[in-house]
Design a protein around this motif. Structure first.
Motif, PDB file in Angstrom:
ATOM      1  N   PHE A  85       2.812  -0.446  19.358  1.00 44.34           N
ATOM      2  CA  PHE A  85       3.401  -1.293  18.324  1.00 44.34           C
ATOM      3  C   PHE A  85       4.899  -1.498  18.513  1.00 44.34           C
ATOM      4  N   ASP A  86       5.439  -0.985  19.592  1.00 43.09           N
ATOM      5  CA  ASP A  86       6.888  -1.069  19.806  1.00 43.09           C
ATOM      6  C   ASP A  86       7.271  -1.879  21.037  1.00 43.09           C
TER       7      ASP A  86
ATOM      8  N   GLN B 174       5.789  -4.592  13.067  1.00 39.56           N
ATOM      9  CA  GLN B 174       6.952  -3.709  12.971  1.00 39.56           C
ATOM     10  C   GLN B 174       7.110  -3.082  11.587  1.00 39.56           C
ATOM     11  N   ARG B 175       6.343  -3.570  10.640  1.00 38.03           N
ATOM     12  CA  ARG B 175       6.362  -2.927   9.325  1.00 38.03           C
ATOM     13  C   ARG B 175       5.776  -1.515   9.444  1.00 38.03           C
ATOM     14  N   TYR B 176       6.194  -0.665   8.547  1.00 36.92           N
ATOM     15  CA  TYR B 176       5.683   0.716   8.503  1.00 36.92           C
ATOM     16  C   TYR B 176       5.955   1.473   9.810  1.00 36.92           C
ATOM     17  N   GLN B 177       7.150   1.279  10.373  1.00 37.28           N
ATOM     18  CA  GLN B 177       7.466   1.896  11.661  1.00 37.28           C
ATOM     19  C   GLN B 177       7.433   3.423  11.611  1.00 37.28           C
ATOM     20  N   ASP B 178       7.679   4.009  10.458  1.00 38.59           N
ATOM     21  CA  ASP B 178       7.763   5.462  10.369  1.00 38.59           C
ATOM     22  C   ASP B 178       6.396   6.137  10.232  1.00 38.59           C
TER      23      ASP B 178
ATOM     24  N   LYS C  32      -2.257   4.925  10.776  1.00 45.29           N
ATOM     25  CA  LYS C  32      -1.940   4.160   9.566  1.00 45.29           C
ATOM     26  C   LYS C  32      -1.359   2.795   9.918  1.00 45.29           C
ATOM     27  N   ARG C  33      -0.533   2.740  10.952  1.00 47.22           N
ATOM     28  CA  ARG C  33       0.048   1.448  11.351  1.00 47.22           C
ATOM     29  C   ARG C  33      -1.048   0.482  11.790  1.00 47.22           C
ATOM     30  N   SER C  34      -2.005   1.004  12.534  1.00 44.82           N
ATOM     31  CA  SER C  34      -3.123   0.170  12.979  1.00 44.82           C
ATOM     32  C   SER C  34      -3.919  -0.349  11.791  1.00 44.82           C
ATOM     33  N   ALA C  35      -4.249   0.534  10.856  1.00 46.48           N
ATOM     34  CA  ALA C  35      -5.057   0.141   9.702  1.00 46.48           C
ATOM     35  C   ALA C  35      -4.327  -0.887   8.845  1.00 46.48           C
TER      36      ALA C  35
ATOM     37  N   PRO D 273       0.839  -1.199   0.000  1.00 45.62           N
ATOM     38  CA  PRO D 273       0.000   0.000   0.000  1.00 45.62           C
ATOM     39  C   PRO D 273       0.875   1.252   0.000  1.00 45.62           C
ATOM     40  N   PRO D 274       0.465   2.297  -0.686  1.00 44.63           N
ATOM     41  CA  PRO D 274       1.264   3.529  -0.696  1.00 44.63           C
ATOM     42  C   PRO D 274       1.319   4.148   0.688  1.00 44.63           C
ATOM     43  N   VAL D 275       2.500   4.651   1.065  1.00 42.65           N
ATOM     44  CA  VAL D 275       2.640   5.283   2.377  1.00 42.65           C
ATOM     45  C   VAL D 275       2.744   6.802   2.263  1.00 42.65           C
ATOM     46  N   ASP D 276       2.957   7.305   1.048  1.00 40.39           N
ATOM     47  CA  ASP D 276       2.987   8.755   0.870  1.00 40.39           C
ATOM     48  C   ASP D 276       1.565   9.309   0.890  1.00 40.39           C
ATOM     49  N   GLU D 277       1.415  10.533   1.353  1.00 45.37           N
ATOM     50  CA  GLU D 277       0.098  11.141   1.483  1.00 45.37           C
ATOM     51  C   GLU D 277      -0.027  12.382   0.606  1.00 45.37           C
TER      52      GLU D 277
END
Length: 594
Positions: free
Chosen positions: A385-386, A428-432, A437-440, A224-228
């Motif tokens: 998430f950490d 742990q993916r998408y940590q930034d 967004k991490r939850s979704a 999925p794209p992470v840029d907004e």
């Protein structure tokens, strides 16, 4: 929509057994079964076809004109017409009138494996390239269509259903880690299955098999794209949602057959219906409710009745009773194939659609994950998430009811810790990214794929119906996913963006109606009509011995539940479904024949 199957060995495959496995998937494709024997009998590829597009010209497997590439495919490609127009302009010839399977073949011939980046739809694809001696097995972006496999040395078997894999392979032992995960989540996350050595190819992945060496690799082909969008405002986002969803509906209603709709009292399926009505696309809604005052918590009949009256449309009203569940649960569980502890009312909807002659059905799955994710990120600890303990207690236990302490006592070991470690690693993916967004994304890659979509696939195909999820049109998804959460979840209002996009059409009472979900009234039924069945199933000695369960914990939890404690109703439901699975599937010698 189809069932697909593939076998490759360094010796001649058992063709009789392959035909038996192919027949076991007949419910996935009642319109015809075919297979091709390749490589002097060392490769067989087969298909069970449910004809939706190009009934006369879409038989499978299909072969390229030079005989070097063979393909079988389960699903639909919703931009196949546009892709075909481009290929024809490039000089490529077609034998069928509008088969999307032939479009896939021609796309592969022109672009190689990179072609998958251009297709829009739901699919599991097997391509055997005899020229390059490579086989590709591909699963769609969200995992709408399952594909399982088992590897033994240089021998590979793939199929849409686990039952076919079991026919083609031996020594399929239960995976205790998967049992622990099932008791914790109510489903099993890919790549694991309930069997130790049978694997689920994960969503948005493809396997590349070197047919000479027998070696293979698995590659992720989409994320999925992470840029907004940087400066988009709420009004612009509303217009984007409406425009892109209308386009998605247009694509996902391509069919040679009439289309049904699974309608609830929620915003998602209602938005699908409104988009169809505005585009003048005819769909026939089906709604299922529960009769009786005590079941009003689960019933949305009044909302649906009011909604359809506003638009002056008819709908098929279905009622489900505990007797329906008792009479059909064995068949439901056998088609689910793995232990499943989620909601299963969709089975009744698809059964009724089949009685009315439908082959295609829309639903609203995916809308929750895309528009707010149930507001799960609200008030979460910043380290959820950490830190694995925070993740276990503040996320998994809060939203999935994993009962960490009860399950350790039930299983009398620490297997539950291993699946929690696996899920924490996935988180742990998408940590930034920000926590919303991490939850979704975590829920999309677990619950959406491995609970909701797998259930929809199994229960729709049980009735030979193709279920479509237009919210998961990847063009629409990528556009909406890029809308910042400060716009999407403005003022913390759940699904405000989607509600506003169709605000002119959605009645106020529907927009304000509480979300009830699509589940069974378990606490009522298990203390009433299903009480004796529940007791007999979860206290069954063979069930307890097979999974090495703590009978004292089961008896105590059951007593508390029957006395009125609802805090562990999902724990009870999962035990019940696990026991049913053991009898209906694992210990049932005729399971593969069903």
């Amino acid at each position: 929509m189809c069932g697909i199957i593939f076998e490759m060995d360094n010796k001649i495959c058992d063709e009789v057994n392959f035909k038996y496995a192919l027949e076991s998937q007949h419910h996935r494709g009642p319109d015809g079964s075919n297979y091709k024997v390749l490589q002097s009998g060392k490769v067989i590829i087969g298909n069970n076809r449910l004809a939706i597009i190009d009934k006369s010209g879409g038989s499978q497997p299909i072969t390229s004109s030079d005989g070097q590439v063979v393909i079988t495919f389960n699903g639909e490609i919703f931009n196949s017409r546009d892709l075909r127009n481009g290929l024809e302009k490039a000089g490529m010839k077609f034998n069928s009138s509008h088969s999307d399977t032939e479009v896939i073949l021609q796309m592969y011939l022109k672009f190689g494996i990179k072609f998958i980046e251009q297709i829009n739809g739901m699919f599991a694809i097997i391509i055997v390239d005899l020229k390059t001696q490579h086989t590709f097995v591909i699963r769609d972006r969200f995992g709408m269509k399952p594909i399982y496999f088992k590897i033994n040395g240089s021998r590979y078997v793939f199929a849409s259903d686990l039952r076919a894999i079991k026919i083609l392979s031996k020594n399929n032992e239960i995976c205790q880690d998967s049992v622990a995960e099932f008791m914790g989540l109510g489903f099993i996350t890919s790549p694991n299955t309930v069997y130790q050595n049978i694997i689920s190819l994960q969503a948005a992945c493809y396997m590349d098999i070197d047919m000479i060496s027998g070696k293979s690799t698995i590659n992720n082909w989409w994320t999925p794209p992470v840029d907004e969008f940087g400066d988009i405002n709420f009004e612009e986002s509303v217009n984007l949602v409406r425009k892109e969803f209308t386009s998605a509906i247009s694509r996902w209603t391509t069919s040679d057959y009439p289309i049904a709709l699974s309608l609830s009292g929620g915003v998602d399926s209602s938005s699908v219906l409104i988009a169809c009505l505005e585009a003048k696309i005819e769909v026939n809604p089906f709604f299922m409710g529960f009769k009786g005052f005590s079941l009003s918590r689960w019933d949305e009949s009044s909302v649906v009745k009011g909604f359809t009256e506003v638009f002056g449309i008819n709908y098929n009203n279905i009622e489900m009773t505990p007797q329906d569940l008792v009479l059909n649960l064995n068949n439901i569980v056998s088609h689910l194939e793995q232990p499943y502890g989620g909601g299963i009312p969709s089975w009744k909807i698809f059964l009724e659609m089949k009685k009315f002659g439908y082959r295609v059905a829309l639903n609203g799955t995916g809308g929750d994950e895309l528009f707010g994710n149930y507001n799960r990120a609200t008030d979460l600890p910043s380290n959820v998430f950490d830190d694995i303990e925070s993740f276990k207690l503040n996320y998994l236990n809060k939203f999935y009811k994993i009962y960490p302490y009860e399950i350790n006592d039930l299983l009398m070991d620490n297997t539950s810790e291993r699946y929690i470690d696996k899920l924490f690693h996935k988180a742990q993916r998408y940590q930034d990214l920000e926590i919303e967004k991490r939850s979704a994304l975590f829920d999309m890659e677990t619950q959406l794929t491995d609970e909701f979509l797998i259930m929809i696939d199994k229960l729709s195909m049980m009735n030979s119906i193709e279920a479509r999820t237009p919210f998961l049109d990847h063009i629409f998804f990528e556009q909406i996913h890029r809308i910042p959460n400060r716009v999407k979840n403005i003022e913390g209002s759940y699904k405000l963006l989607l509600k506003t996009a169709f605000g002119d059409s959605l009645p106020t009472f529907l927009k304000q109606a509480p979300k009830k979900g699509f589940s069974l009234p378990l606490s009522i039924w298990f203390r009433g009509e299903l009480r004796e069945l529940l007791i007999s199933k979860i206290l069954d000695e063979e069930f307890i011995e097979c999974f090495h369960l703590n009978k004292v914990i089961i008896a105590q939890t059951l007593d508390q539940f029957l006395a009125g404690d609802n805090s562990r109703v999902l724990f009870i439901w999962r035990l019940f479904m696990l026991s049913f699975w053991l009898r209906s599937v694992h210990l049932n010698q005729s399971f593969e024949k069903q």
